[in-house]
Scaffold this motif. Structure first.
Motif, short mmCIF file in Angstrom:
data_model
loop_
_atom_site.label_atom_id
_atom_site.label_comp_id
_atom_site.label_asym_id
_atom_site.label_seq_id
_atom_site.Cartn_x
_atom_site.Cartn_y
_atom_site.Cartn_z
N LEU A 1 23.80 20.75 65.49
CA LEU A 1 22.63 21.03 66.27
C LEU A 1 22.06 22.31 65.50
O LEU A 1 22.60 23.19 64.92
N ALA A 2 20.63 21.84 64.98
CA ALA A 2 19.92 23.02 64.20
C ALA A 2 18.45 23.47 64.72
O ALA A 2 17.96 22.49 65.24
N CYS A 3 18.02 24.53 64.54
CA CYS A 3 16.74 24.84 64.89
C CYS A 3 16.36 25.98 63.80
O CYS A 3 17.21 26.84 63.44
N GLY A 4 15.32 25.92 63.15
CA GLY A 4 14.86 26.79 62.21
C GLY A 4 13.55 26.22 61.54
O GLY A 4 12.68 25.25 61.96
N PRO A 5 13.10 26.80 60.51
CA PRO A 5 11.99 26.36 59.74
C PRO A 5 12.34 24.96 59.18
O PRO A 5 13.47 24.52 58.92
N THR A 6 11.10 24.10 59.11
CA THR A 6 10.96 22.61 58.84
C THR A 6 11.92 22.42 57.27
O THR A 6 12.57 21.55 57.29
N PRO A 7 11.87 23.14 56.36
CA PRO A 7 12.50 22.97 55.09
C PRO A 7 13.91 23.16 55.35
O PRO A 7 14.67 22.37 54.85
N MET A 8 14.35 24.08 56.13
CA MET A 8 15.68 24.31 56.48
C MET A 8 16.22 22.93 57.32
O MET A 8 17.33 22.41 56.98
N LEU A 9 15.55 22.55 58.36
CA LEU A 9 15.75 21.48 58.84
C LEU A 9 16.07 20.02 58.21
O LEU A 9 16.85 19.56 58.18
N ALA A 10 15.06 20.18 57.28
CA ALA A 10 15.16 18.98 56.36
C ALA A 10 16.44 18.90 55.24
O ALA A 10 17.27 18.00 55.31
N ALA A 11 16.63 19.91 55.02
CA ALA A 11 18.04 20.17 54.12
C ALA A 11 19.16 19.95 54.90
O ALA A 11 20.06 19.31 54.66
N VAL A 12 19.07 20.43 56.26
CA VAL A 12 20.30 20.07 57.15
C VAL A 12 20.42 18.74 57.24
O VAL A 12 21.57 18.16 57.18
N ALA A 13 19.46 17.90 57.46
CA ALA A 13 19.54 16.58 57.82
C ALA A 13 19.91 15.95 56.64
O ALA A 13 20.87 14.90 56.70
N GLU A 14 19.52 16.40 55.46
CA GLU A 14 19.96 15.39 54.19
C GLU A 14 21.74 15.66 53.89
O GLU A 14 22.05 14.82 53.51
N LEU A 15 21.96 16.95 54.19
CA LEU A 15 23.25 17.26 54.09
C LEU A 15 24.08 16.60 54.88
O LEU A 15 25.54 15.86 54.68
N VAL A 16 23.84 16.49 56.36
CA VAL A 16 24.72 16.10 57.36
C VAL A 16 24.71 14.54 57.01
O VAL A 16 25.71 13.80 57.25
N GLY A 17 23.46 13.94 56.63
CA GLY A 17 23.52 12.49 56.45
C GLY A 17 23.41 11.62 57.62
O GLY A 17 23.29 12.25 58.83
N ASP A 18 24.06 10.31 57.66
CA ASP A 18 23.65 9.44 58.68
C ASP A 18 25.23 9.47 59.35
O ASP A 18 25.18 8.63 60.62
N GLY A 19 26.08 10.17 58.77
CA GLY A 19 27.72 9.77 59.42
C GLY A 19 27.87 10.32 60.76
O GLY A 19 28.72 9.83 61.41
N ARG A 20 27.04 11.17 61.08
CA ARG A 20 27.38 12.07 62.28
C ARG A 20 25.97 12.49 63.11
O ARG A 20 25.18 12.59 62.36
N PRO A 21 26.07 12.66 64.40
CA PRO A 21 24.92 13.03 65.10
C PRO A 21 24.34 14.46 64.66
O PRO A 21 25.13 15.26 64.21
N CYS A 22 23.00 14.39 64.29
CA CYS A 22 22.36 15.58 64.03
C CYS A 22 21.10 15.79 64.75
O CYS A 22 20.34 15.09 64.86
N TRP A 23 20.99 17.01 65.57
CA TRP A 23 20.15 17.16 66.42
C TRP A 23 19.35 18.45 66.01
O TRP A 23 19.83 19.45 65.71
N LEU A 24 17.86 18.11 66.04
CA LEU A 24 17.17 19.13 65.16
C LEU A 24 15.99 19.68 66.04
O LEU A 24 15.27 18.76 66.74
N ALA A 25 15.97 21.03 66.47
CA ALA A 25 14.79 21.28 67.08
C ALA A 25 13.68 21.91 66.23
O ALA A 25 13.79 22.78 65.39
N TYR A 26 12.56 21.49 66.54
CA TYR A 26 11.27 21.55 65.50
C TYR A 26 10.28 22.64 66.06
O TYR A 26 10.11 22.81 67.33
#
Lengths: 307, 260
Positions: free
Chosen positions: B184-209
């Motif tokens: 679960l992540a929340c922060g600036p958009t570039p940070m969220l994009a980096a988190v999503a890329e690292l986590v990938g599709d293998g596990r649930p990843c929830w982002l607050a925009y």
């Protein structure tokens, strides 16, 4: 106190409508605004097919105003009818559908599709959105083009057609006369003014669409002037809007010649603004010597001075 | 969503230019989902969307914000006893995590909603916390996480607190250590994009925009971000109404917004 008014054939329980683009399709404000208590709701502009709208950021606050660059994002007329209209129809709201198109034929197509739809009371022909390259304002700068699209829409529907005018033109009375001659049943004035802001911190335009439409109290004097001018230029009713926040603001537009008004930007800050304004109308009308909304319409015009 | 007039019962300045207002709101404190926000009236034409920073057992909710402009300046000047005009709770928050390890990643003013998540799920899920910001002066709520028994990994861009660098380094280590789990992540958009890329599709990843917002309730279509529609085509998602928390799979990362 009699708050009833009419815009041509459309009877309204009170003169306060939600302005297009600021109220969605109604359910967004469920629990905060009872749409049946409003004079009416002008829904978001509807095209024949969905439009994507502009790149964000789409809003920016300015002194006494608001810049927006939404770009007429909308679900298209079929999804509107299937998913959005029922909420308003079921609650007995008076519904004005703002219609948009990229061509004359597209405007006519939406108008034809909405003709006879239960729960639609009037169309508001949007030829004045400053935020799109095609459709909208390209029709609102040239009286001949505005008249042509008005004729096309009138020929496609039996619904009353209100034409929403842009202040971004040099001859507003001429424009009003052109669309009135083309068969418009009413005018609404005004849409937003073209403006721009720079996001100083990030050294770029504040809006994704670069320029945007300015609304809010900053434009109220321009809107009052527009209503004053067009209501003297034509015989059809005028719906006034621009920065209305109080019942006294409504009275100002009525006195300038409006038969009804729309409230938009104020809803963002105070979702209950329209309901509060309607509740305050009787007191404000009485304070200034009116026993009805109708008595106040155009009462500031020359020859109408009674006190 | 209801509108409330809430009394400020406590005011803190946890860091320079950061203010947390605690409001007396028992029904909100009980109903809140982590990640939901309040749309707070300020003088002018627009309210300000602020994520809730805590919900206490004695019926208080917190709003923690950085002073960035006229609206947050006005809010920062509120004192105990003043009342705030608040639309809340708005938006969709983080869904209750599945069983298994949960990682919270917060950047700057994105940290507060993750503290609500920690409050809610510390007792039921194994939680890890990564916090980041440009400097130590923007890393908030560390002691609050510690009071829950959590020890955040901290990184700052200038190395003034914790590890030098971005949240991506501790995130990479956590992903290597944990086979499953969710983020679960929340922060600036570039940070969220980096988190999503690292986590990938293998596990649930929830982002607050975050996005500049108009009405706050889904009507004006101002606060959109590029998402993926059910048909796989790009579509705008409203941060206020469809979010602010999205599954990373719903967001259109590969393209720039103007192409979406």
């Amino acid at each position: 106190m009699d708050l009833a008014t009419r815009v041509g054939a459309v009877r309204l329980a009170n003169p306060v409508l939600a302005a297009s683009g600021t109220f969605g399709f109604g359910p967004e404000y469920d629990g905060l605004v009872d749409v049946a208590q409003l004079g009416g709701v002008a829904v978001k502009g509807i095209a024949p097919v969905p439009w994507r709208g502009n790149v964000p950021p789409r809003v920016w606050e300015t002194p006494s105003g608001l810049l927006n660059s939404i770009g007429l994002q909308n679900p298209g007329v079929e999804r509107f009818l299937a998913e959005d209209l029922p909420y308003l129809r079921d609650r007995g709201a008076t519904v004005v559908v703002n219609i948009i198109g990229r061509t004359r034929a597209e405007y006519a197509a939406v108008a034809r599709r909405l003709d006879g739809e239960l729960g639609v009371h009037a169309l508001e022909l949007n030829i004045s959105c400053p935020n799109v390259k095609e459709g909208g304002i390209q029709f609102g700068h040239d009286p001949a083009e505005a008249a042509a699209v008005t004729r096309a829409v009138k020929g496609a529907t039996t619904l009353p057609v209100w034409v929403k005018l842009s202040p971004n033109t040099h001859d507003l009375p001429g424009m009003a006369q052109a669309v009135a001659a083309a068969g418009a049943d009413a005018l609404s004035a005004i849409n937003t003014l073209v403006g721009m802001a720079i996001d100083v911190e990030h050294r770029r335009p504040a809006l994704g669409g670069v320029t945007g439409g300015l609304s809010g109290p900053a434009i109220r004097p321009i809107a009052v002037r527009a209503v004053w001018e067009v209501s003297q230029a034509v015989d059809i009713p005028v719906v006034g809007m621009g920065g209305i926040e109080t019942a006294t603001d409504v009275l100002e537009f009525l006195l300038a010649g409006a038969s009804a008004v729309m409230v938009g930007t104020a809803t963002f800050s105070q979702p209950g603004a329209m309901i509060r304004i309607i509740q305050e109308m009787p007191t404000v009308l009485a304070r200034y010597g009116f026993d009805s909304v109708r008595a106040a319409i155009g009462a500031a015009h020359p020859g109408r001075l009674t006190t | 969503m209801p509108r409330y007039e809430l009394e400020v019962v406590e005011r803190q300045e946890p860091k320079p230019d950061h203010v947390e207002l605690l409001l007396d709101a028992p029904s909100l404190a009980a109903a809140l989902t982590p990640g939901q926000f309040a749309h707070v009236w300020t003088p002018g034409r627009l309210r300000r969307p602020i994520s809730f920073s805590r919900a206490t057992p004695d019926g208080r909710v917190g709003l923690l914000f950085r002073v960035v402009g006229s609206g947050t300046r006005w809010l920062a000047d509120r004192r105990v006893g003043d009342r705030l005009d608040v639309l809340a709770p708005l938006g969709h928050g983080f869904p209750t995590p599945e069983t298994g390890p949960v990682l919270l990643v917060g950047g700057g003013v994105g940290i507060p909603p993750l503290f609500v998540a920690a409050q809610r799920w510390a007792a039921t899920h194994p939680l890890s916390v990564i916090l980041g910001a440009r400097t130590a002066d923007a890393v908030v709520m560390v002691a609050d996480f510690q009071a829950l028994g959590l020890e955040p990994s901290i990184s700052t861009d200038d190395g003034s607190l914790g590890e030098l660098g971005r949240v991506t380094s501790p995130l990479t280590r956590w992903l290597a250590r944990n086979d499953g789990g969710q983020v679960l992540a929340c922060g600036p958009t570039p940070m969220l994009a980096a988190v999503a890329e690292l986590v990938g599709d293998g596990r649930p990843c929830w982002l607050a925009y975050e996005q500049r917002m108009g009405c706050g309730v889904g009507a004006c279509l101002a606060c959109v971000v590029p998402g993926v529609g059910t048909d796989g085509q790009p579509e705008w998602l409203r941060v206020c109404h469809d979010g602010p928390v999205f599954s990373s799979r719903r967001l259109w990362w590969a393209r720039r917004p103007e192409e979406a």
